[in-house]
Design an enzyme around this catalytic site. Structure first.
Site, PDB file in Angstrom:
ATOM      1  N   GLU A  44       0.837  -1.200   0.000  1.00  0.00           N
ATOM      2  CA  GLU A  44       0.000   0.000   0.000  1.00  0.00           C
ATOM      3  C   GLU A  44       0.877   1.257   0.000  1.00  0.00           C
ATOM      4  OE1 GLU A  44      -3.581   1.856   2.839  1.00  0.00           O
ATOM      5  OE2 GLU A  44      -2.368   0.154   3.524  1.00  0.00           O
ATOM      6  N   LYS A 110      -9.160   2.299  -2.856  1.00  0.00           N
ATOM      7  CA  LYS A 110      -9.504   1.764  -1.537  1.00  0.00           C
ATOM      8  C   LYS A 110     -10.902   2.231  -1.133  1.00  0.00           C
ATOM      9  CE  LYS A 110      -7.416   1.389   3.108  1.00  0.00           C
ATOM     10  NZ  LYS A 110      -6.237   1.779   3.897  1.00  0.00           N
ATOM     11  N   CYS A 146      -5.680  -3.145   2.190  1.00  0.00           N
ATOM     12  CA  CYS A 146      -5.643  -3.091   3.656  1.00  0.00           C
ATOM     13  C   CYS A 146      -7.020  -3.262   4.292  1.00  0.00           C
ATOM     14  CB  CYS A 146      -4.964  -1.782   4.098  1.00  0.00           C
ATOM     15  SG  CYS A 146      -4.361  -1.822   5.817  1.00  0.00           S
TER      16      CYS A 146
END
Length: 574
Positions: A44, A110, A146
């Site tokens: 990330e 994300k 994540c």
């Protein structure tokens, strides 16, 4: 279907060093290509480093990051790459670029932005809305980032229903004690619930207070561990995945048919074609599962990595440690040596009229055991001068002021040495002391980094015992482990003159600081009410001190600073 070779590049980026990060990503891409990987993945925000914080408010930073992604795309041929970066459309996004055939073939934004603990992503990013899947020959895979994988009905489920047999989840997940167990349990659950391979890639290294522990892993559709990288170090984890087994697992689970039917009644996610897989002849690879460190070793390694990278990434190589002959300064010296090398660490013993011969001997013995240089600078001349200078205005020769003056003289000496030699000072206070204010502003709090800032006193002793056992010899002298803790700022002083014993204090602090329990709840745990009230009042009064303390490595679920944020002026009663 021939095995799909996946490479997880567990690298250590530096925030803001875009050119350096691009160079590392290219080097590791070449390594993965040489190993015959079909797909190589990077963490990330690997391009920018994590967390970039208010650098994200600079347009030039966003532009440079986008140019870096184009440079990486041009270098990606014969292998597909997933790289974390900051995308810009109508807003900016925490994103993953899928690079293939010299171009940015697709982008994932994300969707779940954490905004708790040390995370502040809603301050910077917009949420994504889509969960695309990518087709590489006969393989369909999904990419998410994540926090996305922590949600049961999140992008992983959407991508699995869209036909993905592999989910790549790229992370910058900070370390704290016990987190690895939660991660593994969660990833195993996502894999088995969705009958899919889940590759969890984590970054590694230190960034300010945070340590990223690596430990990247792959779980199969049965929820079993397939491969795991090392913790606390860079690693290229490569695994051959038999993705056709996903279909077999799905055939045995009729529940997924009903879920998928409902999913197919809605518009599915975008599908991005990446072309065909390179027809490579490769010898099969046996899966690699790295062993895990024990719970105390894990903490020690986090402290070493955090200290090492704070120095290395800041461009400094030398450290100063004030050695009192006590347990805290002994452990900080051990951490410094393992982080920076003995040749780059100098211990400074600054005895006063109250320092015991035993403590002086312990400081010398520790320095000898570690092989570091030891300077001995007695503070008596300055101490006497302060007493003489302040006797009349303060109408006293002793008291708390005189104790604190000694700590401040030592802080001045360390900072003078720092100025002269360009070495940074490692402070030696622990979490228990910072919690209750048993520290001196501009004295033992003076320095550039607090290695033990989030380490309770009782854990400091565990670390010392582990260090000796791991070394197979005495590093921290046994006398240091056995003597009662003392600041030695007045005759016969012990920490227990001012504080409850640490085995009592630390559980109270954990309950209040990390779990936000009320005084009544802590008393119900079996602690004396007067002791609880006194400790909690000390914690609240010391907030202004902690705001002025140097950064330190986070190793507990709730560290002071980025994690625990309370107003300094606060009249809420205990």
């Amino acid at each position: 279907m021939r095995p799909f070779r996946l490479a997880l590049a567990q690298i250590n980026p530096t925030v803001g060093d875009l050119a350096g990060n691009v160079r590392v990503i290219r080097e590791w891409t070449e390594r993965a290509r040489a190993e015959g990987a079909d797909l190589v993945c990077f963490p990330e925000l690997a391009v920018t480093g994590y967390p970039p914080e208010d650098l994200l408010l600079r347009r030039s930073f966003i532009e440079d990051n986008l140019e870096a992604v184009e440079e990486l795309a041009a270098a990606t041929r014969g292998i597909v790459s997933v790289v974390g970066f900051v995308d810009r459309k109508d807003d900016i996004y925490n994103a993953a670029a899928v690079l293939a055939d010299g171009r940015v073939a697709g982008v994932y934004h994300k969707r779940f932005l954490p905004n708790y603990g040390v995370f502040d992503e809603n301050r910077y990013f917009q949420e994504g809305v889509e969960a695309p899947v990518f087709e590489l020959g006969d393989v369909v895979f999904g990419v998410n980032i994540c926090e996305d994988v922590w949600y049961q009905g999140g992008p992983t489920q959407v991508q699995a229903h869209a036909g993905a047999s592999l989910i790549v989840n790229i992370n910058a997940s900070p370390y704290h004690r016990g987190k690895r167990t939660f991660r593994e349990r969660m990833v195993a659950t996502r894999a088995s619930d969705n009958a899919v391979f889940v590759a969890y890639l984590n970054t590694v290294g230190g960034q300010d207070e945070l340590v990223f522990d690596g430990g990247s892993m792959i779980f199969g559709p049965d929820g079993e561990l397939v491969a795991r990288a090392v913790m606390f170090d860079e690693d290229l984890l490569i695994a051959d995945l038999q993705l056709e087994t996903v279909q077999q697992y799905r055939l045995h689970d009729p529940r997924r048919r009903k879920e998928r039917l409902e999913f197919q009644r809605r518009d599915g996610p975008p599908r991005v074609s990446l072309g065909e897989r390179a027809p490579l002849e490769r010898r099969p690879l046996a899966p690699r599962v790295e062993p895990l460190p024990g719970p105390v070793e894990e903490v020690y390694r986090a402290l070493v990595v955090g200290t090492r990278d704070y120095w290395r990434k800041s461009g400094c190589s030398a450290a100063l440690v004030g050695l009192s002959g006590g347990i805290d300064s002994s452990m900080v010296a051990c951490i410094a040596v393992d982080a920076l090398g003995a040749e780059n660490v100098t211990g400074v013993s600054m005895p006063s009229r109250y320092s015991s011969e035993g403590s002086l001997a312990d400081a010398r013995r520790l320095a000898d055991n570690l092989g570091i240089r030891l300077l001995i600078i007695p503070i008596e001349p300055a101490h006497a001068a302060y007493i003489d200078m302040l006797r009349e205005p303060l109408q006293s020769e002793t008291g708390v002021w005189e104790e604190n003056v000694q700590a401040r003289i030592r802080g001045n000496i360390l900072m003078a040495l720092s100025n002269r030699f360009g070495a940074w000072v490692l402070t030696t206070g622990n979490k228990s002391e910072y919690a209750v204010g048993y520290t001196t502003l501009y004295g033992d709090m003076a320095g550039g980094f607090a290695a033990l800032k989030d380490v309770p006193k009782t854990l400091v002793y565990e670390l010392a015992r582990w260090k000796n056992a791991a070394a197979g010899r005495e590093i921290v002298p046994q006398s240091v482990l056995e003597k009662p803790p003392s600041a030695e700022l007045r005759p016969g002083q012990l920490d227990t003159d001012s504080l409850p014993p640490y085995p009592v204090l630390d559980p109270i602090l954990e309950a209040y600081v990390e779990q936000d329990r009320s005084p009544e709840e802590i008393v119900a745990m079996g602690f004396d009410e007067a002791t609880v009230r006194r400790v909690l009042a000390m914690v609240d009064r010391a907030e202004y001190k902690r705001r002025q303390s140097p950064p330190g490595v986070k190793i507990t679920p709730r560290a002071f600073g980025r994690d625990r944020r309370l107003p300094i002026v606060n009249r809420y009663p205990n």
